[in-house]
Design a protein around this motif. Structure first.
Motif, PDB file in Angstrom:
ATOM      1  N   THR A  25       0.830  -1.207   0.000  1.00 49.17           N
ATOM      2  CA  THR A  25       0.000   0.000   0.000  1.00 49.17           C
ATOM      3  C   THR A  25       0.862   1.253   0.000  1.00 49.17           C
ATOM      4  O   THR A  25       0.601   2.205  -0.747  1.00 49.17           O
ATOM      5  N   ASN A  29       1.097   4.153  -2.879  1.00 49.96           N
ATOM      6  CA  ASN A  29       0.895   5.574  -2.586  1.00 49.96           C
ATOM      7  C   ASN A  29       2.078   6.436  -3.001  1.00 49.96           C
ATOM      8  O   ASN A  29       1.920   7.627  -3.261  1.00 49.96           O
ATOM      9  N   TYR A  33       0.002   8.851  -8.043  1.00 50.91           N
ATOM     10  CA  TYR A  33      -0.581  10.078  -7.481  1.00 50.91           C
ATOM     11  C   TYR A  33      -1.030  10.967  -8.628  1.00 50.91           C
ATOM     12  O   TYR A  33      -0.527  10.864  -9.746  1.00 50.91           O
ATOM     13  N   GLU A  37      -1.508  17.157  -8.123  1.00 47.23           N
ATOM     14  CA  GLU A  37      -1.503  17.135  -6.665  1.00 47.23           C
ATOM     15  C   GLU A  37      -0.700  18.309  -6.118  1.00 47.23           C
ATOM     16  O   GLU A  37       0.424  18.562  -6.534  1.00 47.23           O
ATOM     17  N   ALA A  41      -1.149  18.213  -0.200  1.00 39.85           N
ATOM     18  CA  ALA A  41      -1.690  16.867  -0.406  1.00 39.85           C
ATOM     19  C   ALA A  41      -0.551  15.856  -0.578  1.00 39.85           C
ATOM     20  O   ALA A  41      -0.622  14.739  -0.053  1.00 39.85           O
ATOM     21  N   ARG A  42       0.489  16.250  -1.296  1.00 40.84           N
ATOM     22  CA  ARG A  42       1.634  15.348  -1.488  1.00 40.84           C
ATOM     23  C   ARG A  42       2.320  15.070  -0.148  1.00 40.84           C
ATOM     24  O   ARG A  42       2.686  13.932   0.145  1.00 40.84           O
ATOM     25  N   GLN A  44       1.004  15.113   2.789  1.00 43.02           N
ATOM     26  CA  GLN A  44       0.125  14.235   3.564  1.00 43.02           C
ATOM     27  C   GLN A  44       0.216  12.795   3.061  1.00 43.02           C
ATOM     28  O   GLN A  44       0.275  11.853   3.855  1.00 43.02           O
ATOM     29  N   ARG A  45       0.230  12.625   1.754  1.00 46.14           N
ATOM     30  CA  ARG A  45       0.333  11.275   1.174  1.00 46.14           C
ATOM     31  C   ARG A  45       1.665  10.638   1.542  1.00 46.14           C
ATOM     32  O   ARG A  45       1.735   9.457   1.896  1.00 46.14           O
ATOM     33  N   LEU A  46       2.755  11.411   1.483  1.00 45.20           N
ATOM     34  CA  LEU A  46       4.073  10.885   1.827  1.00 45.20           C
ATOM     35  C   LEU A  46       4.157  10.519   3.313  1.00 45.20           C
ATOM     36  O   LEU A  46       4.740   9.491   3.671  1.00 45.20           O
ATOM     37  N   GLY A  48       1.673   9.600   5.159  1.00 44.53           N
ATOM     38  CA  GLY A  48       0.883   8.376   5.291  1.00 44.53           C
ATOM     39  C   GLY A  48       1.679   7.149   4.889  1.00 44.53           C
ATOM     40  O   GLY A  48       1.648   6.116   5.558  1.00 44.53           O
ATOM     41  N   ALA A  49       2.425   7.257   3.792  1.00 45.25           N
ATOM     42  CA  ALA A  49       3.260   6.142   3.338  1.00 45.25           C
ATOM     43  C   ALA A  49       4.346   5.834   4.369  1.00 45.25           C
ATOM     44  O   ALA A  49       4.647   4.660   4.638  1.00 45.25           O
TER      45      ALA A  49
END
Length: 81
Positions: A25, A29, A33, A37, A41-42, A44-46, A48-49
C-alpha cells in the motif's frame, strides 16, 4: 508440544503478511498520485506512506521475535522441532 504449536507463531506469520500488505500500500501511494496534486496533499500522502512503512517494520520485527523465541525453545529442548 512441537514448534508449530509454539504460542503466537501462527499469529506471527499473519503479522508478516500484514506487513507485506502495508508495504504494498505504501509503495502504491508513493508511485501513483495525481499529476495536479498540490504540495500539501503530497506531503500528507508521503507522511501516510511513511507511517505505513514504520508500522510494517514493527510488525516484521515482532514476527521475527516470535520465530526467534520458537527457535530458542527448540534448541533448549522445550519443544520438539
Amino acid at each position: 508440544m512441537s514448534r508449530s504449536d509454539f504460542p503466537d507463531l501462527a499469529h506471527a506469520n499473519e503479522q508478516a503478511q500484514k506487513a507485506a500488505t502495508l508495504l504494498e500500500t505504501a509503495t502504491h501511494n508513493l508511485v501513483h498520485y495525481p499529476s495536479d496534486e498540490g504540495p500539501q496533499a503530497r506531503a500528507q500522502r508521503l507522511r501516510g506512506a511513511a507511517i505505513l512503512c514504520v508500522t510494517a517494520a514493527l510488525e516484521i520485527s515482532n514476527a521475527a521475535g516470535w520465530h526467534e523465541a520458537a527457535h530458542a525453545a527448540v534448541i533448549h529442548g522445550l519443544v520438539d522441532s
